[in-house]
Structures are given as C-alpha cells and as structure tokens.
Write an enzyme that holds these catalytic residues in place. Sequence first.
Site, PDB file in Angstrom:
ATOM      1  N   GLU A   1      22.609 -25.562 -39.306  1.00 49.15           N
ATOM      2  CA  GLU A   1      22.532 -25.346 -37.862  1.00 49.15           C
ATOM      3  C   GLU A   1      21.724 -26.397 -37.125  1.00 49.15           C
ATOM      4  O   GLU A   1      21.582 -26.308 -35.898  1.00 49.15           O
ATOM      5  CB  GLU A   1      21.910 -23.976 -37.574  1.00 49.15           C
ATOM      6  CG  GLU A   1      22.682 -22.808 -38.139  1.00 49.15           C
ATOM      7  CD  GLU A   1      22.024 -21.490 -37.821  1.00 49.15           C
ATOM      8  OE1 GLU A   1      22.378 -20.886 -36.808  1.00 49.15           O
ATOM      9  OE2 GLU A   1      21.137 -21.078 -38.598  1.00 49.15           O
TER      10      GLU A   1
ATOM     11  N   ARG B   1      24.136 -12.407 -43.264  1.00 48.44           N
ATOM     12  CA  ARG B   1      23.065 -13.275 -42.772  1.00 48.44           C
ATOM     13  C   ARG B   1      21.779 -12.471 -42.646  1.00 48.44           C
ATOM     14  O   ARG B   1      21.756 -11.401 -42.042  1.00 48.44           O
ATOM     15  CB  ARG B   1      23.427 -13.872 -41.409  1.00 48.44           C
ATOM     16  CG  ARG B   1      22.397 -14.878 -40.894  1.00 48.44           C
ATOM     17  CD  ARG B   1      22.816 -15.473 -39.560  1.00 48.44           C
ATOM     18  NE  ARG B   1      22.770 -14.490 -38.477  1.00 48.44           N
ATOM     19  CZ  ARG B   1      23.163 -14.738 -37.234  1.00 48.44           C
ATOM     20  NH1 ARG B   1      23.664 -15.919 -36.928  1.00 48.44           N
ATOM     21  NH2 ARG B   1      23.080 -13.802 -36.306  1.00 48.44           N
TER      22      ARG B   1
ATOM     23  N   ASP C   1      24.358 -23.121 -32.794  1.00 45.48           N
ATOM     24  CA  ASP C   1      23.029 -23.727 -32.825  1.00 45.48           C
ATOM     25  C   ASP C   1      23.092 -25.207 -33.184  1.00 45.48           C
ATOM     26  O   ASP C   1      22.281 -26.002 -32.698  1.00 45.48           O
ATOM     27  CB  ASP C   1      22.122 -22.989 -33.809  1.00 45.48           C
ATOM     28  CG  ASP C   1      21.332 -21.867 -33.137  1.00 45.48           C
ATOM     29  OD1 ASP C   1      21.145 -21.936 -31.911  1.00 45.48           O
ATOM     30  OD2 ASP C   1      20.928 -20.922 -33.834  1.00 45.48           O
TER      31      ASP C   1
ATOM     32  N   ARG D   1      21.634 -23.497 -25.039  1.00 44.13           N
ATOM     33  CA  ARG D   1      22.918 -22.805 -24.916  1.00 44.13           C
ATOM     34  C   ARG D   1      22.837 -21.593 -24.008  1.00 44.13           C
ATOM     35  O   ARG D   1      23.866 -21.041 -23.625  1.00 44.13           O
ATOM     36  CB  ARG D   1      23.437 -22.401 -26.290  1.00 44.13           C
ATOM     37  CG  ARG D   1      22.631 -21.310 -26.971  1.00 44.13           C
ATOM     38  CD  ARG D   1      23.204 -21.038 -28.343  1.00 44.13           C
ATOM     39  NE  ARG D   1      22.692 -19.808 -28.909  1.00 44.13           N
ATOM     40  CZ  ARG D   1      23.097 -19.298 -30.057  1.00 44.13           C
ATOM     41  NH1 ARG D   1      24.007 -19.915 -30.759  1.00 44.13           N
ATOM     42  NH2 ARG D   1      22.594 -18.174 -30.510  1.00 44.13           N
TER      43      ARG D   1
END
Length: 606
Positions: A437, A338, A461, A471
């Site tokens: 996401e 990522r 997400d 979160r």
Amino acid sequence: MTRVLRGIGVSPGVACAPALVIRLEFPEVPDRTVPPDQVEHEVRRLHEAVDAQVASLQELGQRVLQRAGPEESRIFDAQMLMAQDPDFLASVEQLIRNNHLSAETAYEFKALELRNAWSNASSARLRERLADLNAIQRRILLRLVGRAPVQPWADQQLDEQVIVVAHELSPGLTVQLDREFVVGLVSEEGTRTSHAAILAHSLGIPAAMGVRGALALIPNGAMLLLDGQAGTVTVEPTVGELEDAKTQVSRRHRLELELDSVSGRPAETPEGRRVRLMGNVDLPEEIESAVRFGAEGVGLLRTEFLLTGRASPPTEDEQADYYRRVVLAFGDQPVILRSFDLGGDKFPASFQAPPEANPFLGWRSIRVCLDEPEIFRTQLRAVLRAAVGRDLQLMLPLVTRVEEVTAAKEMLAEEADALQRAGVRAAASVPVGVMIETPAAVLIADRLAEVCAFFSIGSNDLTQYTLAVDRGNARLADRFTPHHPAIVRQLRRTLDVGRAAGLPVSICGEMASEPLTAVLLLGLGYDRLSVAPPALPLVKWVVRTVPDAATRRAADAALEAPTADAVLDAVRDAVRDYVDLRLLDPGAALPGRARVATLPPGTELP
C-alpha cells in the site's frame, strides 16, 4: 437555480427519484434560569430526556438487528454510552444547581463545550464519533425544548423511493439505510475511497459525494436525476435528460443479457487464460451477494465493522464465529482476512487513541495491532480457531518494514502454541501475507517476499501515498487517480517481484472493480482480482470478451504513457474493437447492482 451539480462519482448507476433532504440542525435554546425550588425538577427533566433517547436508540438497534444483523446493531451500544456518560451529565447537573439554569440551557452549554473539545482533538479521526455525538445531543436538546426529534432517514417510515441528500454520510449511517426505498445518495462531503463510499459501492446504491452546495441548491422533494458514475446530480431533469437516462438504462439491460450468457462460466480470457475473481466483503450481508455473483473466495475480508460503534472490543468467540461463517460460505475456496485496519479516520468509539496532526501518516493499521497486542492476539486466536480445515489466510495492512511481518508471525505462532496447550481446536498456523500500500513496500517487495506467503495490492492507499493526495479531501479528488503512470509502474514491479518469488499477487483495491482498469490489470499480467460483489458479473464479462493481445497492448502503452489521461486513452484504444466503450466509461451504468436504474412513473424504457 443551478440545475446540474457536480461531485465525485463513487458508486455507479442511474437513479431518478424525489430528494429527501436531511437537515440535522441544533435547535435554538433560550437562556433561561429557574427559581431555586425548580432546580431538582430541571435535573429530573434532564435525565428523563436522556432515558428517552436511550430507549429510542434501543428500539432503532432492534430494528437494525432484524434487518441487517447483530454486528450492525451494535453500533448503537457506544451511542447509548455517550448519551449516559456519567461525567458529562454530572457536569450538566452541577451547572443547573450552581447557576439555577434550565436543563436545556445547561445541557447546550456543556454540549457545545464537549463538541469543541472533540473537534479540536482530531477532526479526521473523530469524525464518525463526532457525528454520533451531534445526533445524540441534538435529539436530547429537541426533547428538552419541547420539540419532537427530527428522525434521520434511517429512522423514517418511507413509502416511496427517494434519493437522500445530506451534508455527510458516515459508515454508521450508511449501514442503516432502508435499501427498499433509498435508491441513491448525495452528500456534500466525502470522496471515492471514503468508507461510506466503499459501502455504497458494495451495496449497489448509486452515489455521488463531494457535491458542494447540495443542501442549499436541492429543495426537499425536488426530482433528482443522479448519475453515480459521472458524479452529476440534475435537479428537475428535462424530458431530454430523462430520455438520455432511459438510453443508459436500456444500454444496461442489453448488457445484462450479455452477462447472463457468461453466468456460470469460468472467468477465462478468449485464449483460455484462467483468472480468479474473488469478492471484497465489508459487512456480513455481503457474504450472500458475493456467493450469488460467483466470487471464487474472498480477496479482502474487512474486519473493522466488528469494532465500529461498540462500547468494547469483540470477544474471541464473537470473532471466531463470524470468520467461521465466512469460510463456511465459500467451501474450499480461499478467504483472505485483513487484520484490523485501524487509524486514519477509522478508530472506533471504544478505542482510546491520542490526537495526531496527520493521522494518515501516523499510528494506524499494523502499527496499532503490534502496539496493542491484546487486541491483535485476540484476533489471531479467532483466526486460528476459524481456520480449522479451511483455507483462511491472514493479511497485514500498511506494512512498510520486514520486522512488522516477522513480529506478527511470531505472535501468531505463540497464540497457536497457547491454543494447543489449552486443548482448543485450532489450526497450527495460517498463511500470512501483506498488503502493498506504500511506495516503501513496493521498493522492498523482494525482502517482504522472503517472509510472506502472498502479496495483495491495496490500490486506494497506494495511490494516496504515492501521489501525496489525501483520498478523503474532496478538493483534491480530481488529482486522486489510480491511472497515474507512477501507479501503473508500481503495479508491474510488484507483480514481477512476487512472481519471481513464487508468490500469488492480487489486487483488492477499487481498481479491480472498474472494468477499464481491470483490462489494464489483465494486460499487466494479473490473474487474481478481488472486487466489490456487484461488479463481479461485468468484470467477468470483460475478462471473457477482451483478448489477451488487446489487454497486453493496453498495458504496454500505459507503461509508456506520460499522464493518467494518456493511460486511460491507451486502454480505450486497445479495447474499442471488442466492447462498447459507453458500457465501461464514466456515465455508464454498472450491471449487477440492485436498483441501479430507478425512473419515475411514465418514463417507460424504449
């Protein structure tokens, strides 16, 4: 005294050990002036205290280098720069000389001024930097007032197992843990998907966060019984409570025998459907554990740690060496890297970013990469160099527009051409996929599929943005649930779109690491899961144990369920004939985790 404290279970397991309560407070500094002929002496005292702090950080960095590795040790580079900040120290010197203040009085005044400025700039984004600043200033002030600095737990020479109790756990502190002795974590702040929680989960340390009042209600040295899945902390547990804990440990041991029976066997359902179980890798030390637990590649290679706490971004060579190290560890299996997922609460100390009222909806992830091309292009070159002869793939986080993917792919092609012209050995390209996401990405998944090689769902997400629940907010933790019907339906839609386009679709969020939720994902049709390495044995056992018909029944019922509780009930009902739900539900110990059950002497297992 309140005996049972409740928070959020963020890393499963049972631990019982004395509390090591960490109270990092600033000392009382008296207002003191000095005669004019003592001013220069106070300036020297200031710099001596700073030099001592820098030396201490260098020593701690060397210890972490030996214990964890060069990447983690670099967290202290930025801290040393903070301690030696010439502008800040010049302002303290000016205050000493102009007002004849003692070094500690002047330093405290300027330190408070700087902390307030950082707090008001953006507390969410600067939380980790502010914690580092607090630690540095606290230790310097303690030295100036003649007191020995209080050592944080990572800097103590522990000789017994303990459960650390603190106000807040930052990622930087978490990676410093002496894992031989720290067998549990309790903090007043934090949630299940905070970065420190994800690290604790990956490292197999039972942890509970969002435990309000922990510092006030837990005496240092008190025996604690921590349930890292239910999120409960029992102070001075009774014999009966310890017996219940022993039962959980015994149940875990029995399950480990089951896990041993499937070790080395393929992850396939009883009907023979093959499932690829990959590992999430946050830190270099997790490479070995992912291999050991049988990960079939890496479904999420996080790269933010390369930036955390550093005084400057990592070089192309540093990145290429690390990425190459990962792909070599997994042979011909895929590694999905990522790109830097900066922003929100994850800006590194070396990165200058403007304050934002709502950073989680602001400048982050792929937006930062595209707006800061030099940082992104360096990473792209490193990826191409590490991908030679290996299955290294690039994943773009928080994509909401097709143009973001095409722009990133254009940069990747340009850097590949530049490397070729320079005669640098590198891959001509790598597959580029996106993380799904946000609801926006789900709704345009068919368009994204036209420019992508794969989808990977970031459930953390996706849950946050779908449910409009931060979160990182402990007050809203009970509302943050990936089992919400809206999430389940988006999971099905994304998979359907990806399959129609011929793309592989995987889950790399925390959902895949939870055994009950893994059953739901299998029933929805997912056959690629990327999980925290310690969870791999249990998830494989679930895959091999629960029939396809049962998982499909669970998914069909979940898609019709009106509430998150109903979704979980549907999964439980579908699998209860095949597995002991006590092994999968909250409160059960999760196998495959180091030191997941640590009980005091005299509490022998039944």
